[in-house]
Design a protein around this motif. Structure first.
Motif, PDB file in Angstrom:
ATOM      1  N   GLN A   1       0.833  -1.203   0.000  1.00 18.98           N
ATOM      2  CA  GLN A   1       0.000   0.000   0.000  1.00 18.98           C
ATOM      3  C   GLN A   1       0.879   1.270   0.000  1.00 18.98           C
TER       4      GLN A   1
ATOM      5  N   ASN B   1       2.464   1.854  -3.408  1.00 25.20           N
ATOM      6  CA  ASN B   1       1.477   2.393  -4.352  1.00 25.20           C
ATOM      7  C   ASN B   1       1.177   3.866  -4.085  1.00 25.20           C
ATOM      8  N   TYR B   2       0.970   4.200  -2.814  1.00 27.48           N
ATOM      9  CA  TYR B   2       0.654   5.596  -2.454  1.00 27.48           C
ATOM     10  C   TYR B   2       1.834   6.516  -2.762  1.00 27.48           C
TER      11      TYR B   2
ATOM     12  N   CYS C   1       0.355   9.395   4.152  1.00 25.35           N
ATOM     13  CA  CYS C   1      -0.334   8.168   3.708  1.00 25.35           C
ATOM     14  C   CYS C   1      -1.248   7.643   4.807  1.00 25.35           C
TER      15      CYS C   1
ATOM     16  N   PHE D   1      -6.703   4.577   3.240  1.00 25.46           N
ATOM     17  CA  PHE D   1      -5.394   3.902   3.285  1.00 25.46           C
ATOM     18  C   PHE D   1      -5.496   2.518   3.941  1.00 25.46           C
TER      19      PHE D   1
ATOM     20  N   ASP E   1      -8.508   0.012   2.218  1.00 24.13           N
ATOM     21  CA  ASP E   1      -8.233  -0.601   0.910  1.00 24.13           C
ATOM     22  C   ASP E   1      -6.907  -1.363   0.894  1.00 24.13           C
ATOM     23  N   ALA E   2      -6.290  -1.543   2.039  1.00 25.44           N
ATOM     24  CA  ALA E   2      -4.969  -2.190   2.052  1.00 25.44           C
ATOM     25  C   ALA E   2      -5.060  -3.630   1.544  1.00 25.44           C
TER      26      ALA E   2
ATOM     27  N   TRP F   1     -12.213  -3.385   7.371  1.00 29.59           N
ATOM     28  CA  TRP F   1     -11.261  -4.202   6.619  1.00 29.59           C
ATOM     29  C   TRP F   1     -11.238  -5.642   7.150  1.00 29.59           C
TER      30      TRP F   1
END
Lengths: 171, 171
Positions: free
Chosen positions: B19, B22-23, B52, B58, B61-62, B100
């Motif tokens: 993650q 990507n960020y 982040c 953050f 959606d990890a 999550w």
């Protein structure tokens, strides 16, 4: 010596009865008298109990328990305090509870906050909680049942029932 | 005999490195190579680290850590599992983390979730965490450092460094 003291939120720091009485009155038009609710579980005492707990703002706007700010300031100076709240059953309450603590107990840091479902895995010297079941599964020495209408008549050999004024004198 | 196993989220169940990479790429245009980040703390490895962690989505959606669902299903059948996540430093992460877990680990109940700041007050037989400091303050017997780039080279006599494949074989 510094003690590790675990302190519950609902019915100990937050005056959940006052909030429930207000919400129930708003929903049903009937104002309940606390005296008539003694010894009765909260879910039986309030017909709108489950709906109340799920309503936005219920926890964030809850009144502060009488004497709790001064008591916690005192305990926090002298000992290691952890705020331990059963919150994961109502996930929306998590942010409300943390905001409520930041507003009303700004001297409590995020390092001192625990949100959980059950409490039997937490170590400490003393626990202050309004529910006997949490005290019964606690492995520490001092177990204090915070006096609330639902626990009138709840007794256990190893537990002391008290309010903030009495609790401060114990530490 | 059933063991009480405390399991961290970030860097153990949630693939926080994927993650962050990507960020960071989205923010700076530069895709970092994990191999080059070994032994470096996350906050030094990623220039956008703090931003982040505060960004909406953050945590929710990890990506899920490779092998963690099967491993947790196995451990959860055989032992008592508690998910213990340092979350109160970022209050907005609380609901994201619980959502999550509900989405990716639906067999974990709200009773098994703990959100906290520090972890030194939690009892258990085993702890699985990617940060040595949490393992060092843990009073239980088995301390497993979940293998992540930042903890390459982290060593301690009482700690085993492992990934999910290896961990399953230990229980």
């Amino acid at each position: 010596m510094k003690k590790q003291i675990l302190i519950d939120m609902d019915g100990v720091l937050a005056d959940i009865y006052m909030q429930l009485v207000n919400y129930e009155e708003r929903a049903t038009g009937k104002k309940l008298d606390l005296k008539s609710l003694e010894g009765i579980t909260e879910s039986k005492a309030f017909s709108t109990y489950r709906e109340c707990l799920s309503q936005k703002g219920f926890f964030e706007d809850a009144p502060v328990m009488d004497g709790s700010v001064e008591a916690l300031e005192y305990l926090n100076e002298k000992h290691r305090v952890l705020i331990v709240s059963a919150a994961t059953e109502y996930p929306n309450s998590l942010i409300e509870k943390q905001n409520w603590l930041a507003k009303n107990f700004p001297f409590i840091s995020w390092r001192q906050i625990v949100f959980c479902g059950v409490k039997d895995f937490i170590r400490g010297d003393a626990m202050i909680d309004d529910h006997l079941r949490h005290l019964e599964s606690f492995s520490g020495q001092t177990k204090i049942l915070y006096a609330q209408p639902h626990n009138v008549g709840s007794i256990s050999d190893s537990v002391v029932r008290a309010d903030w004024r009495e609790i401060v004198s114990m530490f």
